[in-house]
Write a protein that holds these residues in place. Structure first.
Motif, mmCIF file in Angstrom:
data_model
loop_
_atom_site.group_PDB
_atom_site.id
_atom_site.type_symbol
_atom_site.label_atom_id
_atom_site.label_comp_id
_atom_site.label_asym_id
_atom_site.label_seq_id
_atom_site.Cartn_x
_atom_site.Cartn_y
_atom_site.Cartn_z
ATOM 1 N N GLU A 83 -14.270 14.402 -26.937
ATOM 2 C CA GLU A 83 -14.717 13.176 -27.031
ATOM 3 C C GLU A 83 -14.236 12.198 -27.208
ATOM 4 O OE1 GLU A 83 -16.906 13.477 -24.264
ATOM 5 O OE2 GLU A 83 -16.901 12.124 -24.252
ATOM 6 N N PRO A 84 -14.265 12.492 -28.627
ATOM 7 C CA PRO A 84 -12.992 11.183 -30.215
ATOM 8 C C PRO A 84 -11.443 11.444 -28.860
ATOM 9 C CG PRO A 84 -14.496 11.914 -31.416
ATOM 10 C CD PRO A 84 -14.945 12.598 -30.213
ATOM 11 N N ALA A 85 -11.006 12.921 -28.744
ATOM 12 C CA ALA A 85 -9.454 13.042 -28.962
ATOM 13 C C ALA A 85 -9.438 12.675 -26.501
ATOM 14 C CB ALA A 85 -8.888 15.023 -28.792
ATOM 15 N N ALA A 86 -10.652 12.781 -26.398
ATOM 16 C CA ALA A 86 -10.408 12.139 -24.629
ATOM 17 C C ALA A 86 -10.090 11.141 -24.861
ATOM 18 C CB ALA A 86 -11.715 13.085 -23.777
ATOM 19 N N LEU A 87 -11.301 10.574 -25.542
ATOM 20 C CA LEU A 87 -11.121 8.504 -25.611
ATOM 21 C C LEU A 87 -9.440 8.278 -25.776
ATOM 22 C CD1 LEU A 87 -14.725 8.045 -26.618
ATOM 23 C CD2 LEU A 87 -13.339 7.329 -24.571
ATOM 24 N N LEU A 88 -9.307 8.575 -26.869
ATOM 25 C CA LEU A 88 -7.752 8.885 -27.378
ATOM 26 C C LEU A 88 -6.640 8.773 -26.420
ATOM 27 C CD1 LEU A 88 -5.593 7.529 -29.432
ATOM 28 C CD2 LEU A 88 -5.561 10.437 -30.226
ATOM 29 N N GLY A 89 -6.666 9.341 -25.866
ATOM 30 C CA GLY A 89 -5.228 10.571 -24.466
ATOM 31 C C GLY A 89 -6.233 8.994 -23.432
ATOM 32 N N PHE A 90 -7.266 8.850 -23.440
ATOM 33 C CA PHE A 90 -7.740 7.930 -21.857
ATOM 34 C C PHE A 90 -6.804 6.868 -21.942
ATOM 35 C CE2 PHE A 90 -11.414 5.554 -19.390
ATOM 36 C CZ PHE A 90 -10.867 5.585 -18.513
ATOM 37 N N GLU A 91 -6.723 5.871 -23.253
ATOM 38 C CA GLU A 91 -5.739 4.898 -23.825
ATOM 39 C C GLU A 91 -4.137 5.311 -23.672
ATOM 40 O OE1 GLU A 91 -6.587 3.043 -26.234
ATOM 41 O OE2 GLU A 91 -8.811 2.143 -25.545
ATOM 42 N N VAL A 92 -4.564 6.196 -24.357
ATOM 43 C CA VAL A 92 -2.373 6.612 -24.347
ATOM 44 C C VAL A 92 -2.032 7.237 -22.862
ATOM 45 C CG1 VAL A 92 -1.254 8.626 -25.083
ATOM 46 C CG2 VAL A 92 -2.585 7.606 -26.203
ATOM 47 N N PHE A 93 -2.896 7.473 -21.840
ATOM 48 C CA PHE A 93 -2.327 7.580 -20.652
ATOM 49 C C PHE A 93 -1.955 5.822 -19.546
ATOM 50 C CE2 PHE A 93 -3.213 8.158 -16.399
ATOM 51 C CZ PHE A 93 -2.711 9.898 -15.945
ATOM 52 N N PHE A 94 -2.774 5.483 -20.594
ATOM 53 C CA PHE A 94 -2.826 4.163 -19.809
ATOM 54 C C PHE A 94 -1.765 3.088 -20.295
ATOM 55 C CE2 PHE A 94 -5.706 5.583 -17.591
ATOM 56 C CZ PHE A 94 -6.277 6.217 -16.095
ATOM 57 N N ASP A 95 -1.088 3.448 -21.703
ATOM 58 C CA ASP A 95 -0.146 2.351 -23.009
ATOM 59 C C ASP A 95 1.374 2.493 -22.062
ATOM 60 O OD1 ASP A 95 0.855 1.454 -24.654
ATOM 61 O OD2 ASP A 95 0.184 2.047 -25.846
ATOM 62 N N ALA A 96 1.698 1.616 -21.023
ATOM 63 C CA ALA A 96 3.518 1.623 -21.116
ATOM 64 C C ALA A 96 4.336 0.860 -22.089
ATOM 65 C CB ALA A 96 3.521 0.019 -19.930
ATOM 66 N N ARG A 97 3.408 0.631 -23.725
ATOM 67 C CA ARG A 97 4.621 1.169 -24.643
ATOM 68 C C ARG A 97 5.209 1.733 -24.564
ATOM 69 N NH1 ARG A 97 0.018 -2.274 -28.085
ATOM 70 N NH2 ARG A 97 -0.971 -0.476 -26.833
ATOM 71 N N LEU A 98 4.433 3.138 -24.041
ATOM 72 C CA LEU A 98 5.309 4.788 -24.696
ATOM 73 C C LEU A 98 6.874 4.874 -23.516
ATOM 74 C CD1 LEU A 98 2.113 6.116 -24.889
ATOM 75 C CD2 LEU A 98 3.712 5.150 -26.863
ATOM 76 N N SER A 99 7.062 3.826 -23.066
ATOM 77 C CA SER A 99 8.799 4.408 -22.258
ATOM 78 C C SER A 99 9.172 3.233 -22.933
ATOM 79 C CB SER A 99 7.927 4.034 -21.202
ATOM 80 O OG SER A 99 7.638 2.466 -20.836
ATOM 81 N N ARG A 100 10.522 3.591 -22.250
ATOM 82 C CA ARG A 100 11.863 2.972 -23.431
ATOM 83 C C ARG A 100 11.855 1.378 -22.933
ATOM 84 N NH1 ARG A 100 16.660 4.205 -19.642
ATOM 85 N NH2 ARG A 100 15.935 2.285 -18.579
ATOM 86 N N GLN A 135 3.295 19.669 -21.794
ATOM 87 C CA GLN A 135 3.164 18.741 -20.282
ATOM 88 C C GLN A 135 3.840 17.554 -20.219
ATOM 89 O OE1 GLN A 135 2.270 15.999 -18.348
ATOM 90 N NE2 GLN A 135 4.013 16.067 -17.038
ATOM 91 N N PRO A 136 3.136 16.549 -20.911
ATOM 92 C CA PRO A 136 3.264 14.887 -21.834
ATOM 93 C C PRO A 136 4.528 15.193 -21.992
ATOM 94 C CG PRO A 136 0.937 15.954 -21.678
ATOM 95 C CD PRO A 136 1.595 16.785 -21.840
ATOM 96 N N LEU A 137 5.465 15.985 -23.330
ATOM 97 C CA LEU A 137 6.274 15.332 -23.682
ATOM 98 C C LEU A 137 7.333 15.671 -22.596
ATOM 99 C CD1 LEU A 137 7.841 14.742 -26.604
ATOM 100 C CD2 LEU A 137 8.285 17.006 -27.335
ATOM 101 N N LEU A 138 7.298 16.509 -21.845
ATOM 102 C CA LEU A 138 8.187 16.147 -20.470
ATOM 103 C C LEU A 138 8.432 14.964 -19.603
ATOM 104 C CD1 LEU A 138 7.396 19.623 -19.265
ATOM 105 C CD2 LEU A 138 9.749 19.142 -20.636
ATOM 106 N N ALA A 139 7.393 14.195 -19.854
ATOM 107 C CA ALA A 139 7.379 13.141 -19.117
ATOM 108 C C ALA A 139 7.787 11.612 -20.119
ATOM 109 C CB ALA A 139 5.562 13.219 -18.584
ATOM 110 N N PHE A 140 7.389 11.990 -21.111
ATOM 111 C CA PHE A 140 7.247 11.238 -22.188
ATOM 112 C C PHE A 140 8.885 10.390 -22.554
ATOM 113 C CE2 PHE A 140 3.314 11.675 -24.493
ATOM 114 C CZ PHE A 140 3.462 9.884 -23.628
ATOM 115 N N GLU A 141 9.713 12.287 -22.767
ATOM 116 C CA GLU A 141 11.198 12.188 -22.584
ATOM 117 C C GLU A 141 11.914 12.383 -21.363
ATOM 118 O OE1 GLU A 141 11.369 13.979 -27.473
ATOM 119 O OE2 GLU A 141 11.797 15.349 -25.687
#
Ligand code: HEC
Ligand code: HEC
Length: 372
Positions: free
Chosen positions: A49-66, A123-129
């Protein structure tokens, strides 16, 4: 399975109209969606559950883009069944593929239209990079995790590497870039571990997004009135026309790759995915896969020009259709790859049948945006 569907046990009494044979009746039962998503053997945080909640935030975090403008949810929008309703997605630039609804992701064995990720956490790293999507690098990702998510990350996954040591851990870089390639292999591994762990949190979140049983299940479980006559006719066409040979099982995808004539120039698809898989440290054959290691499947001649059979759950809500969104209507999507073409009345019935493939949406809060 059959025990759950009393009327299927004696298929002579199959209440379908216009009537299916016993064998066809059993195929109907095979379309029943399982109650829970399959396990994720490579990710020991998959149902945490805590991992899912962390993923929830990361998914919507635009700071993780150039430039801080693109988030996962840019192309996987909650109000659009976690697709984007575009033919092909627009991140930092226009990409050449259609964004799949993520409600199916946890059910699929392979990710992406060509299966170039063999798990939901890889999969996610393919999107990030991807320079056209988020154009972030794994080094930037690790630094950003430290700034924003350190406490929660470390509580789950253990200490972050000594990122404050700028000589060992430059601010940005990924394989193929001098800043990353010049790092000590152990430090590269430490960064890859952070990327894998962020992926595992994102997988835990996306498992919460998995679609659930809908009208079709009510029908299979014995409520014959759950489908109208027209919808049952569509179901019969779906079976008789062999759609089920690829759109099989509860997912309505065999999770395999088929060349159905929708090629790109130059042809890419499944055959090309092996180049990515074989070079990736993030597959089920690699160190970051938690369970027993697995070997990658062999390349097949049939992988040339082949794409993964998409799920048909929620299909009326996921247009435009096809791996590059080339089909503006469902009718065109069917006629574009059915061989031989279905007749007009069969098509009409199929379109009615598609409406019963709406699955139940996942519950809140997962189905919406996080509170900020
Ligand atoms: C610029 C738009 C864009 C962004 C940003 C984006 N995606 Fe995607 N996503 C896509 C497209 C397009 C595909 C299909 C790519 C392909 O098959 O080549 C895809 C595929 C996927 C898949 C595979 C689903 C399936 O059924 O095969 C998953 C899972 C996924 N994305 C999750 C994410 C996550 C997590 C993030 C954030 C780290 C993210 N995406 C960011 C557009 C995007
Ligand atoms: C040989 C395997 C195979 C058969 C048989 C098959 N399909 Fe498909 N189907 C696919 C593949 C692969 C795609 C993705 C094609 C692409 O975009 O490259 C697809 C795409 C679709 C789509 C678009 C879905 C989306 O999300 O984009 C629909 C709708 C569809 N099929 C319905 C049908 C129907 C109805 C039949 C029977 C008349 C059928 N299919 C038969 C493999 C198959």
């Amino acid at each position: 399975m059959l025990g759950l569907v009393p009327w299927l046990a004696s298929c002579v009494e199959c209440p379908l109209s216009p009537g299916l044979s016993g064998k066809e009746c059993a195929v109907v039962a095979s379309l029943r969606l399982a109650d829970t998503v399959p396990p994720s053997p490579g990710n020991r945080f998959a149902d945490d559950e805590p991992a899912a909640l962390l993923g929830f935030e990361v998914f919507f975090d635009a700071r993780l883009s150039r430039d801080g403008s693109v988030r996962c949810a840019t192309c996987h929008i909650p109000e659009r069944v976690f697709g984007d309703a575009r033919a092909t997605s627009l991140g930092l630039e226009l990409v050449d593929r259609n964004s799949p609804s993520l409600h199916g992701a946890a059910w699929h064995r392979w990710q992406m239209w060509d299966g170039r990720a063999d798990s939901l956490w890889a999969q996610p790293l393919l999107a990030f990079e991807n320079p056209k999507e988020m154009d972030f690098t794994r080094l930037e990702l690790a630094h950003r995790v430290k700034v924003t998510y350190r406490e929660r990350y470390e509580a789950l996954f253990g200490a972050l590497p000594a990122l404050e040591d700028g000589a060992r851990f430059p601010p940005r870089g990924k394989p193929g870039q001098a800043s990353f390639d010049a790092m000590a292999p152990a430090d590269q591994d430490a960064i890859n571990l952070v990327a894998a762990n962020v992926g595992k949190a994102l997988e835990a979140y996306q498992r919460k997004l998995a679609f659930r049983r809908g009208l079709l299940e009510r029908f299979v479980d014995g409520d014959a009135k759950a489908l109208t006559t027209g919808e049952r006719e569509g179901l019969a066409v779906f079976i008789r026309r062999g759609c089920v040979s690829c759109h099989a099982g509860g997912l309505m995808s065999d999770d395999d790759f088929h060349a159905v004539g929708l090629v790109d120039a130059p042809p890419r698809a499944r055959a090309e995915a092996f180049v990515v898989l074989e070079a990736s440290p993030f597959t089920a054959a690699g160190a970051f896969h938690d369970g027993a290691k697995q070997t990658l499947p062999m390349r097949r001649a049939s992988d040339e020009g082949a794409y993964r059979t998409p799920t048909l759950r929620n299909v009326t809500r996921t247009g435009p259709w096809g791996h590059d969104g080339r089909f503006a209507t469902l009718a065109a999507a069917v006629q574009g790859h059915a061989d031989p073409m279905v007749t007009g009345s069969e098509l009409e019935a199929l379109l009615l049948f598609f409406t019963v493939l709406d699955a139940s949406d996942p519950p809140l809060p997962w189905n919406g945006w996080p509170d900020r």
